[in-house]
Design a protein around this motif. Sequence first.
Motif, PDB file in Angstrom:
ATOM      1  N   TYR A   1       0.845  -1.200   0.000  1.00  0.00           N
ATOM      2  CA  TYR A   1       0.000   0.000   0.000  1.00  0.00           C
ATOM      3  C   TYR A   1       0.878   1.246   0.000  1.00  0.00           C
ATOM      4  CZ  TYR A   1      -3.114  -3.596   1.971  1.00  0.00           C
ATOM      5  OH  TYR A   1      -3.820  -4.761   2.215  1.00  0.00           O
ATOM      6  N   PHE A   2       0.763   2.059  -1.049  1.00  0.00           N
ATOM      7  CA  PHE A   2       1.437   3.358  -1.111  1.00  0.00           C
ATOM      8  C   PHE A   2       0.438   4.423  -0.660  1.00  0.00           C
ATOM      9  CE2 PHE A   2       3.810   0.752  -4.017  1.00  0.00           C
ATOM     10  CZ  PHE A   2       5.101   1.254  -4.063  1.00  0.00           C
ATOM     11  N   TRP A   3       0.846   5.239   0.328  1.00  0.00           N
ATOM     12  CA  TRP A   3      -0.019   6.277   0.878  1.00  0.00           C
ATOM     13  C   TRP A   3       0.621   7.648   0.710  1.00  0.00           C
ATOM     14  CZ3 TRP A   3      -4.847   5.423   3.009  1.00  0.00           C
ATOM     15  CH2 TRP A   3      -5.189   4.100   3.276  1.00  0.00           C
ATOM     16  N   ILE A   4      -0.233   8.671   0.542  1.00  0.00           N
ATOM     17  CA  ILE A   4       0.250  10.044   0.416  1.00  0.00           C
ATOM     18  C   ILE A   4      -0.781  10.980   1.043  1.00  0.00           C
ATOM     19  CG2 ILE A   4      -0.842  10.415  -1.855  1.00  0.00           C
ATOM     20  CD1 ILE A   4       1.656  12.095  -2.612  1.00  0.00           C
ATOM     21  N   ARG A   5      -0.300  12.077   1.612  1.00  0.00           N
ATOM     22  CA  ARG A   5      -1.231  13.106   2.086  1.00  0.00           C
ATOM     23  C   ARG A   5      -1.851  13.802   0.881  1.00  0.00           C
ATOM     24  NH1 ARG A   5       2.922  14.841   5.924  1.00  0.00           N
ATOM     25  NH2 ARG A   5       2.347  14.226   8.041  1.00  0.00           N
ATOM     26  N   GLU A   6      -3.145  14.098   0.999  1.00  0.00           N
ATOM     27  CA  GLU A   6      -3.833  14.740  -0.116  1.00  0.00           C
ATOM     28  C   GLU A   6      -3.168  16.064  -0.497  1.00  0.00           C
ATOM     29  OE1 GLU A   6      -8.161  16.702  -1.191  1.00  0.00           O
ATOM     30  OE2 GLU A   6      -8.107  14.879   0.050  1.00  0.00           O
ATOM     31  N   GLN A   7      -2.781  16.853   0.489  1.00  0.00           N
ATOM     32  CA  GLN A   7      -2.185  18.156   0.172  1.00  0.00           C
ATOM     33  C   GLN A   7      -0.850  17.998  -0.555  1.00  0.00           C
ATOM     34  OE1 GLN A   7      -3.109  17.017   3.192  1.00  0.00           O
ATOM     35  NE2 GLN A   7      -1.866  17.854   4.874  1.00  0.00           N
ATOM     36  N   ASP A   8      -0.103  16.956  -0.245  1.00  0.00           N
ATOM     37  CA  ASP A   8       1.154  16.717  -0.958  1.00  0.00           C
ATOM     38  C   ASP A   8       0.893  16.301  -2.398  1.00  0.00           C
ATOM     39  OD1 ASP A   8       2.671  17.319   1.300  1.00  0.00           O
ATOM     40  OD2 ASP A   8       2.754  15.238   1.969  1.00  0.00           O
ATOM     41  N   ALA A   9      -0.103  15.441  -2.598  1.00  0.00           N
ATOM     42  CA  ALA A   9      -0.433  15.008  -3.954  1.00  0.00           C
ATOM     43  C   ALA A   9      -0.897  16.186  -4.802  1.00  0.00           C
ATOM     44  CB  ALA A   9      -1.516  13.930  -3.914  1.00  0.00           C
ATOM     45  N   ARG A  10      -1.717  17.047  -4.223  1.00  0.00           N
ATOM     46  CA  ARG A  10      -2.192  18.220  -4.973  1.00  0.00           C
ATOM     47  C   ARG A  10      -1.042  19.149  -5.348  1.00  0.00           C
ATOM     48  NH1 ARG A  10      -7.640  19.056  -5.142  1.00  0.00           N
ATOM     49  NH2 ARG A  10      -8.956  17.797  -3.760  1.00  0.00           N
ATOM     50  N   ALA A  11      -0.022  19.202  -4.486  1.00  0.00           N
ATOM     51  CA  ALA A  11       1.134  20.052  -4.752  1.00  0.00           C
ATOM     52  C   ALA A  11       2.157  19.377  -5.671  1.00  0.00           C
ATOM     53  CB  ALA A  11       1.802  20.439  -3.434  1.00  0.00           C
ATOM     54  N   GLY A  12       1.893  18.124  -6.060  1.00  0.00           N
ATOM     55  CA  GLY A  12       2.830  17.397  -6.907  1.00  0.00           C
ATOM     56  C   GLY A  12       4.073  16.943  -6.171  1.00  0.00           C
ATOM     57  N   ASP A  13       3.981  16.842  -4.837  1.00  0.00           N
ATOM     58  CA  ASP A  13       5.126  16.435  -4.016  1.00  0.00           C
ATOM     59  C   ASP A  13       4.954  14.975  -3.598  1.00  0.00           C
ATOM     60  OD1 ASP A  13       7.184  16.081  -2.255  1.00  0.00           O
ATOM     61  OD2 ASP A  13       6.543  17.606  -0.817  1.00  0.00           O
ATOM     62  N   PHE A  14       5.713  14.087  -4.239  1.00  0.00           N
ATOM     63  CA  PHE A  14       5.615  12.665  -3.953  1.00  0.00           C
ATOM     64  C   PHE A  14       6.830  12.165  -3.162  1.00  0.00           C
ATOM     65  CE2 PHE A  14       2.740  13.504  -7.362  1.00  0.00           C
ATOM     66  CZ  PHE A  14       1.639  12.696  -7.092  1.00  0.00           C
ATOM     67  N   SER A  15       7.517  13.100  -2.517  1.00  0.00           N
ATOM     68  CA  SER A  15       8.710  12.740  -1.749  1.00  0.00           C
ATOM     69  C   SER A  15       8.378  12.215  -0.353  1.00  0.00           C
ATOM     70  CB  SER A  15       9.639  13.961  -1.625  1.00  0.00           C
ATOM     71  OG  SER A  15       9.027  14.988  -0.846  1.00  0.00           O
ATOM     72  N   LYS A  16       7.143  12.377   0.086  1.00  0.00           N
ATOM     73  CA  LYS A  16       6.775  11.961   1.444  1.00  0.00           C
ATOM     74  C   LYS A  16       5.807  10.782   1.441  1.00  0.00           C
ATOM     75  CE  LYS A  16       7.221  16.751   3.101  1.00  0.00           C
ATOM     76  NZ  LYS A  16       7.266  17.396   1.772  1.00  0.00           N
ATOM     77  N   VAL A  17       5.772  10.044   0.343  1.00  0.00           N
ATOM     78  CA  VAL A  17       4.933   8.849   0.265  1.00  0.00           C
ATOM     79  C   VAL A  17       5.444   7.828   1.288  1.00  0.00           C
ATOM     80  CG1 VAL A  17       4.358   6.863  -1.177  1.00  0.00           C
ATOM     81  CG2 VAL A  17       4.254   9.183  -2.131  1.00  0.00           C
ATOM     82  N   TRP A  18       4.509   7.118   1.923  1.00  0.00           N
ATOM     83  CA  TRP A  18       4.903   6.030   2.813  1.00  0.00           C
ATOM     84  C   TRP A  18       4.255   4.734   2.351  1.00  0.00           C
ATOM     85  CZ3 TRP A  18       8.929   5.452   5.527  1.00  0.00           C
ATOM     86  CH2 TRP A  18       9.024   4.371   6.413  1.00  0.00           C
ATOM     87  N   VAL A  19       4.978   3.631   2.537  1.00  0.00           N
ATOM     88  CA  VAL A  19       4.523   2.329   2.064  1.00  0.00           C
ATOM     89  C   VAL A  19       4.349   1.384   3.244  1.00  0.00           C
ATOM     90  CG1 VAL A  19       5.144   0.300   0.709  1.00  0.00           C
ATOM     91  CG2 VAL A  19       5.547   2.566  -0.213  1.00  0.00           C
ATOM     92  N   ILE A  20       3.262   0.627   3.213  1.00  0.00           N
ATOM     93  CA  ILE A  20       2.988  -0.397   4.219  1.00  0.00           C
ATOM     94  C   ILE A  20       2.801  -1.729   3.492  1.00  0.00           C
ATOM     95  CG2 ILE A  20       1.308  -1.215   5.926  1.00  0.00           C
ATOM     96  CD1 ILE A  20       0.774   1.729   6.611  1.00  0.00           C
ATOM     97  N   LEU A  21       3.421  -2.757   4.016  1.00  0.00           N
ATOM     98  CA  LEU A  21       3.224  -4.106   3.509  1.00  0.00           C
ATOM     99  C   LEU A  21       2.488  -4.905   4.568  1.00  0.00           C
ATOM    100  CD1 LEU A  21       5.803  -6.330   1.666  1.00  0.00           C
ATOM    101  CD2 LEU A  21       4.374  -7.281   3.458  1.00  0.00           C
ATOM    102  N   GLN A  22       1.386  -5.530   4.169  1.00  0.00           N
ATOM    103  CA  GLN A  22       0.655  -6.425   5.055  1.00  0.00           C
ATOM    104  C   GLN A  22       0.623  -7.819   4.437  1.00  0.00           C
ATOM    105  OE1 GLN A  22      -3.248  -4.901   6.080  1.00  0.00           O
ATOM    106  NE2 GLN A  22      -2.399  -3.318   7.419  1.00  0.00           N
ATOM    107  N   SER A  23       0.708  -8.816   5.290  1.00  0.00           N
ATOM    108  CA  SER A  23       0.767 -10.180   4.793  1.00  0.00           C
ATOM    109  C   SER A  23       0.014 -11.112   5.716  1.00  0.00           C
ATOM    110  CB  SER A  23       2.221 -10.628   4.668  1.00  0.00           C
ATOM    111  OG  SER A  23       2.307 -11.964   4.263  1.00  0.00           O
ATOM    112  N   ASN A  24      -0.426 -12.238   5.176  1.00  0.00           N
ATOM    113  CA  ASN A  24      -1.101 -13.254   5.972  1.00  0.00           C
ATOM    114  C   ASN A  24      -0.133 -13.913   6.936  1.00  0.00           C
ATOM    115  OD1 ASN A  24      -3.876 -13.338   4.840  1.00  0.00           O
ATOM    116  ND2 ASN A  24      -2.769 -13.774   2.965  1.00  0.00           N
TER     117      ASN A  24
END
Length: 269
Positions: A246-269
């Motif tokens: 799962y790649f997550w981003i704050r809405e305000q960062d996405a609107r500003a075109g700033d993808f440097s603060k994306v965070w990723v979560i991996l979940q598994s069984n």
Amino acid sequence: MRFLWKLFRQRPEAAPDDGISPMVAESIAALKAQARSCLRLVSGGDGRSRLGGTPEVAGVWPRYQGRPLSCVAQLDLAQIQAAGGPEWLPGHGRLLFFYELEHGSWGLDEKDAESAVVIHEAGSPIAATEPGDLPDDAKLPAYPITFAPTASYPSGERAAIDWSRLNTASADTLDEALVNLAPAAPAHQIGGYPAPVQSDDMEAECENIARRLGHGGGDPADWRLLLQLDTDEDVGMMWYDVGSLYFWIREQDARAGDFSKVWVILQSN
């Protein structure tokens, strides 16, 4: 079954349950009322959007601890918007998603921040050359995809269903309804609610990490699901033990075109 509500619910054999059907119907109606639009990534298209393959990256190929990251997706933003994608995303260029397959990021420690990178390429497509030290088993085959708009629904955990109100028969009926509302695997997705494999509090996880990295101060509700990648044998994606990325981003960062603060979560069984 992949959904965490089955682990948490308590189903007494003789719970107070005056009118099973109305109670189940009420829960289902509440879930549907909270629906959020999303895009499913499905096979097809002209290849401008794809899972795996060699990305069209104009800059430096991202690395983590000296190792080149693997490209897990390239998504054309004009195609996303034409399909009715999230309005908080830019309308032009491409999003390139990189991930370190060997190490990975479980979203638990800020030292893993560079193990996943998202790049917004706004210029004309430029064919990239894969780094010479990118191992063959870190290369995913190109799998063209297109976008299908649909609705997503909150998990039972997110919706805070009170299973103690239901007896066994009612809980089984609601269980079946929840499974029918859940996306079919593989569930690759942009926007909407995630399809969690474990806990469904990923926005709070992202905000906690962002604060530890020094760019917090927001609210968990600011975070949006940028991309969900499911385990998919056709694409060669196996996230640990049949998990999801799962790649997550704050809405305000996405609107500003700033993808440097994306965070990723991996979940598994």
